[in-house]
Design an enzyme around this catalytic site. Structure first.
Site, mmCIF file in Angstrom:
data_model
loop_
_atom_site.group_PDB
_atom_site.id
_atom_site.type_symbol
_atom_site.label_atom_id
_atom_site.label_comp_id
_atom_site.label_asym_id
_atom_site.label_seq_id
_atom_site.Cartn_x
_atom_site.Cartn_y
_atom_site.Cartn_z
ATOM 1 N N THR A 27 -7.283 -2.607 4.412
ATOM 2 C CA THR A 27 -5.838 -2.824 4.394
ATOM 3 C C THR A 27 -5.348 -3.624 5.599
ATOM 4 O O THR A 27 -5.998 -3.621 6.658
ATOM 5 C CB THR A 27 -5.138 -1.447 4.389
ATOM 6 N N ASP A 28 -4.180 -4.233 5.441
ATOM 7 C CA ASP A 28 -3.562 -4.941 6.579
ATOM 8 C C ASP A 28 -3.070 -3.963 7.646
ATOM 9 O O ASP A 28 -2.795 -4.361 8.787
ATOM 10 C CB ASP A 28 -2.413 -5.844 6.109
ATOM 11 N N GLU A 29 -2.938 -2.675 7.270
ATOM 12 C CA GLU A 29 -2.360 -1.707 8.220
ATOM 13 C C GLU A 29 -3.253 -1.472 9.433
ATOM 14 O O GLU A 29 -2.805 -0.927 10.438
ATOM 15 C CB GLU A 29 -2.076 -0.375 7.513
ATOM 16 N N TYR A 82 -3.535 7.376 8.366
ATOM 17 C CA TYR A 82 -4.160 6.599 7.278
ATOM 18 C C TYR A 82 -4.744 5.298 7.833
ATOM 19 O O TYR A 82 -5.927 4.987 7.622
ATOM 20 C CB TYR A 82 -3.132 6.286 6.178
ATOM 21 N N LYS A 140 -8.716 4.024 8.116
ATOM 22 C CA LYS A 140 -9.244 2.803 7.497
ATOM 23 C C LYS A 140 -9.834 1.885 8.578
ATOM 24 O O LYS A 140 -10.881 1.262 8.373
ATOM 25 C CB LYS A 140 -8.135 2.058 6.728
#
Ligand code: NAD
Ligand code: DAU
Length: 362
Positions: A140-142, A166, A170
């Site tokens: 993810t970009d997060e 979260y 990741k």
């Protein structure tokens, strides 16, 4: 047949294939590669639904109900099906849930990813060679943290700075995947993608939640002032990007995927409302925007994401096909036409409990 550095992949393990993106990916790839043998390993958590795969007629498709953290089960699946390609989606994926109960995120996203990598390493090493093998990790970009207005978009070189449990889980899994390439030469690729939307997304996430609440005349809970910005990508574009990476991606490399559709949450919610106003001319809730309700913000809420996807565009020739106007209309239509799916995935006590926990007294 998928092409991979001169070899051909035959037996694919998709993890988390009963979730939103995994299910869309399975539908996508079985259409492109009808001869592929595909095993879907999914624990069917609250977010996984076999209904998402209804209608898949392929005799090459197998479902295994189980946990990616279960070493014996993963080893059996990889051995029995002679898996040569893993596309790893399985995860706890909802930021709000990671704030309420982070433990399962550490377990599935970090320990589960480690377990898959280690099992692939042992099995593929024993089979003599990594040739024709691939472990693709969906991220993810997060992991990059957040941007302010005017900051340049995230590139593959942006240092990691995750904000939520979260995102941190990741980020951790990405590092472990990369370490397996550097240490063991395991043939990995990684993709970091922006916010997806489209069919089969569980209605705890912004876009499907707003559609369902609006249709039912319920408040549309916008966090804070709704000014946070996300880069929205129609899910089919994410699937085609992963397909490009499987075909043409370079081992050990990471690819950013984005939609070039950056809007504030409030703009997204207002767009959904006006699409519904035109699709449901007789609704008693028109204009649906009257349902917008500002609620307490998410703790540690990332302000803005923006993905620079020049690398995948230049090197693999991928670009998104769908803009937000097309994608949002298609998504609203899909939810309006799939009432029985909505009831079967969200009409249960566990989902109502979550809604109460996250939204009552917010
Ligand atoms: P999702 O929550 O809809 O689906 C997750 C799936 O994983 C479910 O089917 C669930 O049952 C399964 N699962 C969970 N724990 C498991 C376990 N221990 N063992 C086996 N299966 C398990 O998630 P999604 O939105 O489809 O996201 C899929 C992947 O893509 C995730 O890795 C996520 O981090 C990543 N991603 C999502 C987005 C997005 O916008 N949704 C964007 C970028 C990256
Ligand atoms: O950026 C990629 C990520 O996108 C993925 O890695 C995650 O798995 C996925 O869940 C998604 O995370 P977000 O937190 O961005 O998605 P969510 O749909 O939960 O929220 C989108 C934005 O909308 C976010 O700024 C929070 C806001 N929001 C969300 C909900 C559920 C609201 O304002 N109200 C809501 O009720």
């Amino acid at each position: 047949m998928l092409r991979f550095m001169g070899d051909y992949m035959k037996n694919m393990l998709v993890t988390g294939g009963a979730g939103f993106i995994g299910a869309n990916f399975i539908r996508f790839i079985l259409e492109k590669e009808p001869d592929l043998n595909l095993v879907n390993l999914d624990l069917l958590t609250y977010a996984g639904h076999e209904e998402n795969l209804e209608g898949i007629g392929s005799s090459n498709y197998f479902f295994v109900h189980g946990d990616i953290c279960d070493g014996d089960l993963v080893a059996k699946v990889i051995r029995d099906h002679q898996i040569d390609t893993v596309v790893h989606f399985a995860a706890e994926s909802h930021v709000d849930r990671s704030i309420v109960s982070p433990g399962q995120f550490i377990q599935t996203n970090i320990v589960g990813t480690f377990n898959l990598l280690e099992t692939c390493r042992l099995f593929w090493q024993k089979s003599g060679s990594y040739s024709g093998k691939r472990f693709h990790h969906v991220s993810t970009d997060e992991v990059f943290g957040m941007l302010k207005i005017g900051d340049p978009a995230f590139t593959e070189e942006t240092p990691y700075s995750p904000s939520s449990p979260y995102a941190a889980s990741k980020a951790s899994s990405d590092h472990i995947v990369r370490s397996y390439f550097h240490t063991y030469k395991l043939p990995i690729t990684i993709s970091n993608c922006s916010n997806n939307y489209g069919p089969f997304q569980f209605p705890e996430k912004l876009i499907p939640l707003m559609i369902l609440n609006a249709v039912n005349g319920k408040p549309l809970p916008v966090y804070g002032e709704g000014q946070q910005i996300r880069d929205w990508l129609y899910v089919e574009d994410h699937c085609s990007a992963i397909y490009s990476i499987l075909n043409y991606g370079e081992i050990g490399e990471t690819y950013n995927i984005g939609g070039k559709n950056q809007f504030s949450n409030l703009e997204i919610v207002k767009s959904i409302c006006s699409i519904l106003d035109s699709y449901l001319p007789n609704s008693p809730y028109r204009p649906h925007s009257q349902l917008i309700t500002f609620v307490q913000d998410r703790p540690g809420h990332d302000f803005r994401y923006d993905m620079n996807f020049n690398k995948i565009q230049a090197k693999l020739g991928w670009a998104p096909n769908y803009d937000l106007e097309f994608g949002l209309k298609a998504t609203v239509k899909w939810y309006l036409n799939n009432q029985s799916w909505i009831e079967s995935v969200s009409g249960n006590v566990a989902f109502q409990d979550w809604m109460n926990k996250n939204y009552i007294n917010r």
